[in-house]
Design a protein around this motif. Structure first.
Motif, PDB file in Angstrom:
ATOM      1  N   PRO A 129       0.792  -1.239   0.000  1.00 45.40           N
ATOM      2  CA  PRO A 129       0.000   0.000   0.000  1.00 45.40           C
ATOM      3  C   PRO A 129       0.823   1.287   0.000  1.00 45.40           C
ATOM      4  O   PRO A 129       0.325   2.325  -0.398  1.00 45.40           O
ATOM      5  CB  PRO A 129      -0.782  -0.120   1.319  1.00 45.40           C
ATOM      6  CG  PRO A 129       0.124  -0.925   2.208  1.00 45.40           C
ATOM      7  CD  PRO A 129       0.834  -1.902   1.311  1.00 45.40           C
ATOM      8  N   GLN A 130       2.105   1.253   0.439  1.00 47.57           N
ATOM      9  CA  GLN A 130       2.808   2.516   0.577  1.00 47.57           C
ATOM     10  C   GLN A 130       4.319   2.408   0.411  1.00 47.57           C
ATOM     11  O   GLN A 130       5.048   3.314   0.777  1.00 47.57           O
ATOM     12  CB  GLN A 130       2.509   3.121   1.959  1.00 47.57           C
ATOM     13  CG  GLN A 130       2.896   2.213   3.122  1.00 47.57           C
ATOM     14  CD  GLN A 130       2.380   2.726   4.446  1.00 47.57           C
ATOM     15  OE1 GLN A 130       1.518   3.595   4.498  1.00 47.57           O
ATOM     16  NE2 GLN A 130       2.909   2.191   5.533  1.00 47.57           N
ATOM     17  N   THR A 131       4.828   1.319  -0.169  1.00 43.77           N
ATOM     18  CA  THR A 131       6.277   1.146  -0.311  1.00 43.77           C
ATOM     19  C   THR A 131       6.746   1.683  -1.657  1.00 43.77           C
ATOM     20  O   THR A 131       6.288   1.242  -2.708  1.00 43.77           O
ATOM     21  CB  THR A 131       6.667  -0.333  -0.188  1.00 43.77           C
ATOM     22  OG1 THR A 131       6.196  -0.838   1.061  1.00 43.77           O
ATOM     23  CG2 THR A 131       8.182  -0.482  -0.249  1.00 43.77           C
ATOM     24  N   LEU A 132       7.658   2.634  -1.612  1.00 41.66           N
ATOM     25  CA  LEU A 132       8.257   3.221  -2.808  1.00 41.66           C
ATOM     26  C   LEU A 132       9.760   3.013  -2.740  1.00 41.66           C
ATOM     27  O   LEU A 132      10.382   3.220  -1.683  1.00 41.66           O
ATOM     28  CB  LEU A 132       7.937   4.713  -2.887  1.00 41.66           C
ATOM     29  CG  LEU A 132       8.644   5.516  -3.987  1.00 41.66           C
ATOM     30  CD1 LEU A 132       8.087   5.152  -5.350  1.00 41.66           C
ATOM     31  CD2 LEU A 132       8.514   7.012  -3.734  1.00 41.66           C
ATOM     32  N   VAL A 133      10.361   2.591  -3.852  1.00 39.90           N
ATOM     33  CA  VAL A 133      11.816   2.460  -3.913  1.00 39.90           C
ATOM     34  C   VAL A 133      12.312   3.298  -5.088  1.00 39.90           C
ATOM     35  O   VAL A 133      11.648   3.385  -6.122  1.00 39.90           O
ATOM     36  CB  VAL A 133      12.275   0.991  -4.065  1.00 39.90           C
ATOM     37  CG1 VAL A 133      11.957   0.183  -2.835  1.00 39.90           C
ATOM     38  CG2 VAL A 133      11.668   0.356  -5.306  1.00 39.90           C
ATOM     39  N   THR A 134      13.491   3.916  -4.905  1.00 35.75           N
ATOM     40  CA  THR A 134      14.111   4.716  -5.965  1.00 35.75           C
ATOM     41  C   THR A 134      15.555   4.263  -6.142  1.00 35.75           C
ATOM     42  O   THR A 134      16.233   3.919  -5.172  1.00 35.75           O
ATOM     43  CB  THR A 134      14.070   6.213  -5.613  1.00 35.75           C
ATOM     44  OG1 THR A 134      14.669   6.416  -4.330  1.00 35.75           O
ATOM     45  CG2 THR A 134      12.640   6.733  -5.606  1.00 35.75           C
ATOM     46  N   GLY A 135      16.030   4.258  -7.375  1.00 35.04           N
ATOM     47  CA  GLY A 135      17.396   3.868  -7.690  1.00 35.04           C
ATOM     48  C   GLY A 135      18.137   5.003  -8.353  1.00 35.04           C
ATOM     49  O   GLY A 135      17.560   5.757  -9.147  1.00 35.04           O
ATOM     50  N   SER A 136      19.426   5.122  -8.048  1.00 37.90           N
ATOM     51  CA  SER A 136      20.207   6.252  -8.541  1.00 37.90           C
ATOM     52  C   SER A 136      21.399   5.793  -9.365  1.00 37.90           C
ATOM     53  O   SER A 136      21.702   4.601  -9.466  1.00 37.90           O
ATOM     54  CB  SER A 136      20.693   7.119  -7.376  1.00 37.90           C
ATOM     55  OG  SER A 136      21.543   6.372  -6.528  1.00 37.90           O
ATOM     56  N   TYR A 137      22.098   6.778  -9.909  1.00 34.52           N
ATOM     57  CA  TYR A 137      23.225   6.518 -10.798  1.00 34.52           C
ATOM     58  C   TYR A 137      24.390   5.839 -10.089  1.00 34.52           C
ATOM     59  O   TYR A 137      25.167   5.118 -10.718  1.00 34.52           O
ATOM     60  CB  TYR A 137      23.678   7.844 -11.419  1.00 34.52           C
ATOM     61  CG  TYR A 137      24.727   7.690 -12.495  1.00 34.52           C
ATOM     62  CD1 TYR A 137      24.364   7.272 -13.772  1.00 34.52           C
ATOM     63  CD2 TYR A 137      26.065   7.960 -12.240  1.00 34.52           C
ATOM     64  CE1 TYR A 137      25.308   7.127 -14.764  1.00 34.52           C
ATOM     65  CE2 TYR A 137      27.032   7.817 -13.238  1.00 34.52           C
ATOM     66  CZ  TYR A 137      26.645   7.400 -14.495  1.00 34.52           C
ATOM     67  OH  TYR A 137      27.589   7.250 -15.477  1.00 34.52           O
ATOM     68  N   ASP A 138      24.527   6.058  -8.770  1.00 29.72           N
ATOM     69  CA  ASP A 138      25.643   5.452  -8.035  1.00 29.72           C
ATOM     70  C   ASP A 138      25.302   4.080  -7.476  1.00 29.72           C
ATOM     71  O   ASP A 138      26.078   3.508  -6.708  1.00 29.72           O
ATOM     72  CB  ASP A 138      26.107   6.370  -6.902  1.00 29.72           C
ATOM     73  CG  ASP A 138      25.000   6.647  -5.890  1.00 29.72           C
ATOM     74  OD1 ASP A 138      23.880   6.129  -6.088  1.00 29.72           O
ATOM     75  OD2 ASP A 138      25.254   7.386  -4.926  1.00 29.72           O
ATOM     76  N   GLY A 139      24.147   3.516  -7.848  1.00 33.88           N
ATOM     77  CA  GLY A 139      23.784   2.164  -7.439  1.00 33.88           C
ATOM     78  C   GLY A 139      23.036   2.076  -6.131  1.00 33.88           C
ATOM     79  O   GLY A 139      22.722   0.977  -5.673  1.00 33.88           O
ATOM     80  N   GLU A 140      22.719   3.191  -5.520  1.00 32.15           N
ATOM     81  CA  GLU A 140      22.028   3.184  -4.236  1.00 32.15           C
ATOM     82  C   GLU A 140      20.521   3.091  -4.439  1.00 32.15           C
ATOM     83  O   GLU A 140      19.954   3.730  -5.326  1.00 32.15           O
ATOM     84  CB  GLU A 140      22.373   4.457  -3.467  1.00 32.15           C
ATOM     85  CG  GLU A 140      21.756   4.513  -2.077  1.00 32.15           C
ATOM     86  CD  GLU A 140      22.139   5.792  -1.359  1.00 32.15           C
ATOM     87  OE1 GLU A 140      22.802   5.717  -0.313  1.00 32.15           O
ATOM     88  OE2 GLU A 140      21.785   6.887  -1.856  1.00 32.15           O
ATOM     89  N   ILE A 141      19.856   2.286  -3.602  1.00 37.77           N
ATOM     90  CA  ILE A 141      18.405   2.152  -3.600  1.00 37.77           C
ATOM     91  C   ILE A 141      17.887   2.631  -2.253  1.00 37.77           C
ATOM     92  O   ILE A 141      18.409   2.240  -1.200  1.00 37.77           O
ATOM     93  CB  ILE A 141      17.969   0.696  -3.852  1.00 37.77           C
ATOM     94  CG1 ILE A 141      18.405   0.242  -5.249  1.00 37.77           C
ATOM     95  CG2 ILE A 141      16.460   0.556  -3.715  1.00 37.77           C
ATOM     96  CD1 ILE A 141      18.107  -1.221  -5.531  1.00 37.77           C
TER      97      ILE A 141
END
Length: 875
Positions: free
Chosen positions: A586-598
């Protein structure tokens, strides 16, 4: 509710008699023209034609006019635009696809000076610096015969050919030598190439040195080229003509004209342009880069026009139809000139990174080939001044001073390039073997689950095309959605009735499926930014790709046509640009970046909860030795420490590029219970062909494997709706399908299928359930969109023309017959789409997207209003 795509199906089902019935509706009882309101048109058309539904006729009315009344002329104009789009799609020109290059058997030991095509015999002729002539078959270009040109003036070892010209109308070739003479050889007898005339005593070597251009005009060549002042001493000997005699006018059959506009620079090339009656020459001097010598009537002088460039010109060619001259620049530029305007070029074609040494027009296609010293062959579209094709990596390694000759035979669709004495043949495949879905590289493809038959694709030229998944037919195309800016990605809202397109102009636009722009989201705040993903959530829209923080738009802000971003409460938590995101209710968001961090977020509060990083060997140590017996722990817990350590060591060689995360997906069916037990619930991919599997509950890396060769760079991926299949693709057009459901413990997932439906980079993947079939959509930079079974073989390319003949086409309209010929495949349809089957709109979740016009008037279109403004692409 219907869609524009359903209207296309209605039009295809109607024949000529049906259109006559429609036409009669727009005449009153006296035969005078009249217009109809929406209720009148729907009721009368449905009862008169007897084909289709009321909803379809209502949508047809809405597609022609927004409100008011429609006339027969309005309806005809709309239908003709539909037909025009289909015809344009059929006639779309394609860049040629080259077969693998073939090295030809060569009789030459010295550099090849010229390649010619003998129209009379249909053979190819090559001449080397040492005077060796090679004759080649006109079909397969195999070597037929080799002969050394004879010249008694010099010894064979001292013979040096500088250039060759074909005199096709008199069956001769003119060959120039460093011995300051010009010999004319007969090509009727191709076994001995007997010399008929020798022009001797030239004041210069007929080569590049000296900057002098001399033209030799023949008044008549029916009997002989030159007058014979003395009888031959030997029947086999050549007639000797002295240059001084020509200059003094002793030969009435010919005369000479000369200019030295290039002096003291070397002349690189000289050609005669018959359509302009002029000589054009070029040099590597900026002040005399190109000179045109115009032949004046009743005069033996040349009127000169000089063209200036920054660094000079190596080569030039003329397009007869366009009347343009292309120059190959030392400054890496290809310039197009109007021969009558010397002040500035018509345009500049930029793209080469080395000096351009050869250019050739493709006369029929209005295209231009250029070759540069850094071994890059470019194909340019002259009309839009863009590079359509680049060919690299297939040419042999050569020295810096290698002499390169490029010969194009457009009729036979072949290109010959010589590198000193080496001959390379490039042939094109037949165009019908490879089609394109778009005219430009495809950037994204989506499947509309509401309409169930529609696929949507976008390209780098800002076009959007709607296709029928059942048949592969084009339904509609919208041009210039973001002017000339590339569409980088797209998304559909939860109701599947609104399309979001992200452009390189820094804007995201919201469209309905009639092609009307409803909203403009000011993502870049006036700047051009690179948008990598648009993620639609329940009450907000996230846009990312160019900075460390998410850009968020609240749905309550969509009351106006122009929408400004709101503040993301979580701030900038990433240390590098955010490239992708995924959401799990219901509310989990994940983001990924250029340096490999989530980063894992609570979407409701917009607060960062925890971070996942790729270097997690210590997590694996804790897991090593444990046994996973529950299948819901996702047997992807193949967390072999030595394997992960080896993969990470490979990434360390180029860690920044290796770790960049370009795609994130939650694995469907992996509930929080399974994730809490230690299994993987999230999958990521990016550069170096690596796929990583994560546990978001325990914030650790569960496993990783190399899906594609790391040298191929960044990959893309998607996960099937059932969570069983992972699909990956690389820049060579290869697609792989992996089983991520029944993977053996501590082992990488099983590779189920791999294929190569594309010739270039795969830019986007999309899975969908169509009827009872699981399908895969793939978009590529090779301008195609492919449809495949998952897992399984390819079905075809959208836009591919079916060669079969439709049965019983006599009773069909022209539009309907055109549609049938455009059918690529026929899939089992999931059934008719009825209005009662459509999912109800969640007014609470999407009330912000209900739009009103500038004046506040509600649009008659359901479920929400539309705004037709200057951003609407032409139909």
């Amino acid at each position: 509710m219907g869609t524009r795509m359903e209207v296309a199906q209605l039009e295809s089902r109607m024949n000529t008699a049906d259109y006559r019935k429609l036409q009669s509706l727009f005449l009153d009882s006296s035969g005078a023209p009249r217009s109809l309101s929406r209720p009148e048109f729907v009721d009368m058309a449905w009862s008169m034609v007897g084909r289709g539904s009321r909803e379809e006729y209502g949508l047809l009315f809405d597609s022609v006019v927004e409100e008011g009344r429609v006339g027969w002329g309005d309806l005809c104009s709309f239908l003709m635009s539909e037909l025009s789009d289909k015809v344009k799609n059929i006639k779309t020109s394609r860049a040629p696809h080259w077969k693998p290059p073939r090295t030809l058997t060569c009789p030459h030991r010295d550099p090849v000076q010229k390649v010619l095509y003998l129209q009379s015999s249909g053979q190819y002729l090559t001449v080397s610096k040492g005077g060796v002539v090679g004759l080649r078959d006109g079909k397969d270009v195999t070597l037929l015969h080799a002969h050394r040109l004879q010249n008694s003036t010099v010894k064979p070892k001292d013979l040096w050919v500088t250039d060759v010209v074909l005199l096709d109308n008199i069956q001769k070739i003119a060959v120039s030598f460093t011995s300051k003479e010009l010999c004319f050889y007969d090509i009727v007898s191709q076994q001995d190439f007997s010399c008929k005339y020798k022009l001797q005593g030239l004041k210069f070597t007929p080569w590049y040195i000296g900057g002098q251009v001399c033209a030799l005009y023949f008044n008549s060549a029916q009997i002989s080229l030159f007058e014979r002042f003395s009888p031959r001493t030997d029947s086999d000997s050549a007639d000797i003509i002295l240059w001084d005699e020509l200059v003094k006018g002793k030969h009435c059959s010919c005369y000479t004209v000369t200019h030295q506009a290039h002096a003291p620079a070397w002349v690189r090339k000289v050609r005669y342009l018959g359509s302009l009656e002029a000589f054009v020459s070029c040099s590597t001097s900026p002040q005399s880069s190109m000179v045109i010598g115009w032949r004046e009537k009743d005069s033996r002088r040349l009127r000169l026009t000089s063209f200036f460039t920054k660094s000079g010109v190596w080569d030039m060619d003329h397009h007869h139809g366009l009347n343009l001259i292309a120059t190959a620049g030392v400054d890496h530029q290809v310039l197009l000139w109007n021969p009558f305007v010397s002040s500035q070029p018509v345009c500049s074609l930029s793209g080469h990174t080395g000096p351009v040494i050869a250019v050739r027009f493709m006369q029929a296609r209005q295209q231009l080939l250029s070759y540069s010293k850094d071994k890059v062959l470019c194909l340019w579209d002259v009309s839009n001044q863009q590079c359509d094709y680049r060919l690299t990596g297939v040419f042999p390694k050569t020295q810096e001073d290698t002499r390169t000759v490029m010969f194009l035979h457009e009729e036979h669709q072949l290109l010959l390039l010589s590198f000193n004495s080496q001959l390379l043949l490039l042939e094109t495949t037949k165009e019908e073997k490879r089609v394109s879905s778009h005219e430009h590289p495809v950037t994204c493809v989506l499947y509309n689950s509401l309409f169930r038959q529609v696929c949507i694709s976008s390209d780098s030229a800002s076009s959007v095309i709607c296709w029928l998944a059942d048949t592969g037919q084009k339904v509609k195309q919208f041009h210039r959605c973001h002017d000339n800016a590339e569409i980088s990605t797209m998304a559909l809202d939860g109701t599947q009735t609104r399309l979001f397109t992200a452009g390189a102009d820094g804007k995201v636009k919201v469209w309905d499926f009639n092609g009307r722009c409803l909203h403009r989201m000011n993502v870049g705040l006036g700047r051009a930014v690179e948008i990598s993903q648009v993620l639609l959530l329940k009450r907000s829209i996230l846009v990312m790709g160019w900075e460390r923080m998410l850009t968020v738009f609240r749905l309550h802000s969509f009351s106006q046509s122009s929408v400004e971003p709101s503040e993301w409460k979580g701030g900038a938590q990433h240390r590098s640009d955010v490239l992708c995101a995924a959401f799990q209710p219901p509310q989990t968001l994940v983001t990924g970046s250029y340096d490999g961090e989530i980063i894992v977020w609570n979407n409701s509060t917009e607060k960062a909860l925890r971070k996942l990083r790729p270097h997690a060997e210590h997590d694996c140590k804790k897991q090593q030795g444990s046994t996973f017996t529950n299948k819901f722990q996702l047997s992807i817990s193949f967390c072999n420490l030595s394997y992960i350590h080896k993969q990470n060591e490979e990434c360390n060689e180029d860690s920044e590029n290796c770790l960049a995360i370009t795609r994130l997906f939650f694995i469907p069916g992996r509930k929080s219970v399974a994730a809490a037990a230690g299994g993987a619930d999230l999958v990521s991919c990016g550069d170096s062909g690596m796929v990583r599997l994560w546990n978001t509950v325990h914030s650790r890396l569960v496993g990783l494997f190399t899906a594609h060769d790391r040298d191929l760079g960044s990959i893309v991926m998607t996960v099937s709706p059932c969570g069983k299949y992972l699909v990956t693709a690389d820049r060579e057009g290869t697609i792989k399908t992996w089983d991520i459901e029944d993977t053996i413990v501590k082992e990488p997932p099983q590779l189920l299928h791999h294929c190569r439906p594309h010739l270039d980079r795969v830019t986007h993947l999309e899975t969908c359930t169509h009827g009872e079939k699981l399908l895969l959509l793939s978009a590529s930079s090779d301008c195609t969109v492919a449809l495949s079974y998952l897992p399984g073989d390819s079905i075809g390319l959208f836009g591919q023309v079916h060669k079969g003949t439709a049965p019983d086409t006599d009773h069909l309209s022209a539009l309907q017959r055109l549609d049938l010929h455009n059918i690529t495949w026929i899939l089992e349809r999931p059934g008719p789409l009825h209005s009662q089957q459509e999912p109800a709109l969640d007014q609470a979740d999407h009330r912000g997207l209900e739009n009103t016009r500038e004046g506040g008037e509600k649009s008659p279109l359901a479920p929400s209003g539309t705004l037709k403004d200057e951003d609407s692409p032409p139909h």
